[in-house]
Design a protein around this motif. Structure first.
Motif, mmCIF file in Angstrom:
data_model
loop_
_atom_site.group_PDB
_atom_site.id
_atom_site.type_symbol
_atom_site.label_atom_id
_atom_site.label_comp_id
_atom_site.label_asym_id
_atom_site.label_seq_id
_atom_site.Cartn_x
_atom_site.Cartn_y
_atom_site.Cartn_z
ATOM 1 N N PRO A 1 0.727 -1.214 0.575
ATOM 2 C CA PRO A 1 0.362 -0.334 0.293
ATOM 3 C C PRO A 1 0.804 1.323 0.182
ATOM 4 O O PRO A 1 2.323 1.566 0.385
ATOM 5 N N GLN A 2 0.591 2.591 -0.591
ATOM 6 C CA GLN A 2 0.891 3.613 -0.704
ATOM 7 C C GLN A 2 0.996 4.272 0.655
ATOM 8 O O GLN A 2 0.695 3.628 1.534
ATOM 9 N N PRO A 3 2.352 4.700 1.366
ATOM 10 C CA PRO A 3 2.460 5.094 2.636
ATOM 11 C C PRO A 3 1.918 6.567 2.481
ATOM 12 O O PRO A 3 0.667 6.976 1.830
ATOM 13 N N ARG A 4 1.024 6.105 3.902
ATOM 14 C CA ARG A 4 -0.154 7.475 4.301
ATOM 15 C C ARG A 4 0.324 8.350 5.859
ATOM 16 O O ARG A 4 0.675 7.929 6.632
ATOM 17 N N TRP A 5 -0.410 9.746 5.924
ATOM 18 C CA TRP A 5 -0.448 10.071 7.275
ATOM 19 C C TRP A 5 -0.916 9.738 8.419
ATOM 20 O O TRP A 5 -2.144 9.848 7.897
ATOM 21 N N MET A 6 -0.464 9.853 9.405
ATOM 22 C CA MET A 6 -1.067 9.288 10.841
ATOM 23 C C MET A 6 -1.006 9.198 11.716
ATOM 24 O O MET A 6 0.480 10.034 11.988
ATOM 25 N N ILE A 7 -1.261 8.835 13.150
ATOM 26 C CA ILE A 7 -0.965 9.775 14.165
ATOM 27 C C ILE A 7 -0.081 8.008 14.726
ATOM 28 O O ILE A 7 -0.892 7.437 14.894
ATOM 29 N N VAL A 8 0.741 8.337 14.925
ATOM 30 C CA VAL A 8 1.906 7.434 16.169
ATOM 31 C C VAL A 8 2.020 8.101 17.347
ATOM 32 O O VAL A 8 1.801 9.094 17.288
ATOM 33 N N ALA A 9 1.839 7.605 18.371
ATOM 34 C CA ALA A 9 2.398 7.367 19.645
ATOM 35 C C ALA A 9 2.881 6.630 20.607
ATOM 36 O O ALA A 9 2.527 5.457 20.176
ATOM 37 N N ASN A 10 2.529 6.892 21.630
ATOM 38 C CA ASN A 10 3.177 5.830 22.597
ATOM 39 C C ASN A 10 2.510 5.017 23.807
ATOM 40 O O ASN A 10 1.166 6.062 24.265
#
Length: 149
Positions: free
Chosen positions: A5-14
């Protein structure tokens, strides 16, 4: 052949390293049942207005290391940020859920909003009850607003 799949902007958290638990939040538990404390997770969807802001996350399971998708309260997350995600396992799960892709600006705004809400929900989880002695919860460790007296 399955294409990446194409890269996409997402929220990343810990995931918070320690969380208050039990009667009055006087016990501490590391991470969550599904994720280790400090684990990186990808927020693929949010459910605003539920009173505790549930989010759908994709991450590697605590015990097996396999990729999982679960709903969890946002108060168990910290350091929310926007990232361009390339991991095929994460992207496939997001596509399978039918989650719309975000622009970089939208992902940054949503990450900042989620960070504020997560901090608020952590403070509201055990209102008016002092933290246990030697507390290791996220607020105490990060020098946040601190224990409620």
């Amino acid at each position: 052949m399955d294409e990446t799949p194409q890269p996409r902007w997402m929220i990343v958290a810990n995931v918070v390293r320690w969380r208050r638990y039990g009667d009055g939040g006087q016990e501490l538990r590391p991470g969550t049942k599904a994720y280790r404390g400090g684990a990186r997770v990808f927020v693929v969807d949010t459910y605003p207005g539920t009173g505790h802001e549930d989010v759908t996350t994709v991450g590697q399971a605590r015990n097996t290391g396999h990729w999982i998708t679960i709903d969890m309260p946002s108060r168990h997350l910290h350091t929310c940020r926007a990232r361009l995600v390339h991991a095929p396992a994460v992207l496939r799960r997001a596509e399978k859920l039918g989650v719309a892709a975000h622009t970089e600006e939208c992902a940054r705004e949503r990450a900042a909003s989620l960070e504020r809400l997560a901090a608020l929900y952590r403070r509201e989880a055990h209102p008016g009850i002092p933290h246990p002695g030697g507390c290791l919860c996220h607020e105490c460790l990060s020098g946040g607003p601190g224990p409620v007296s």
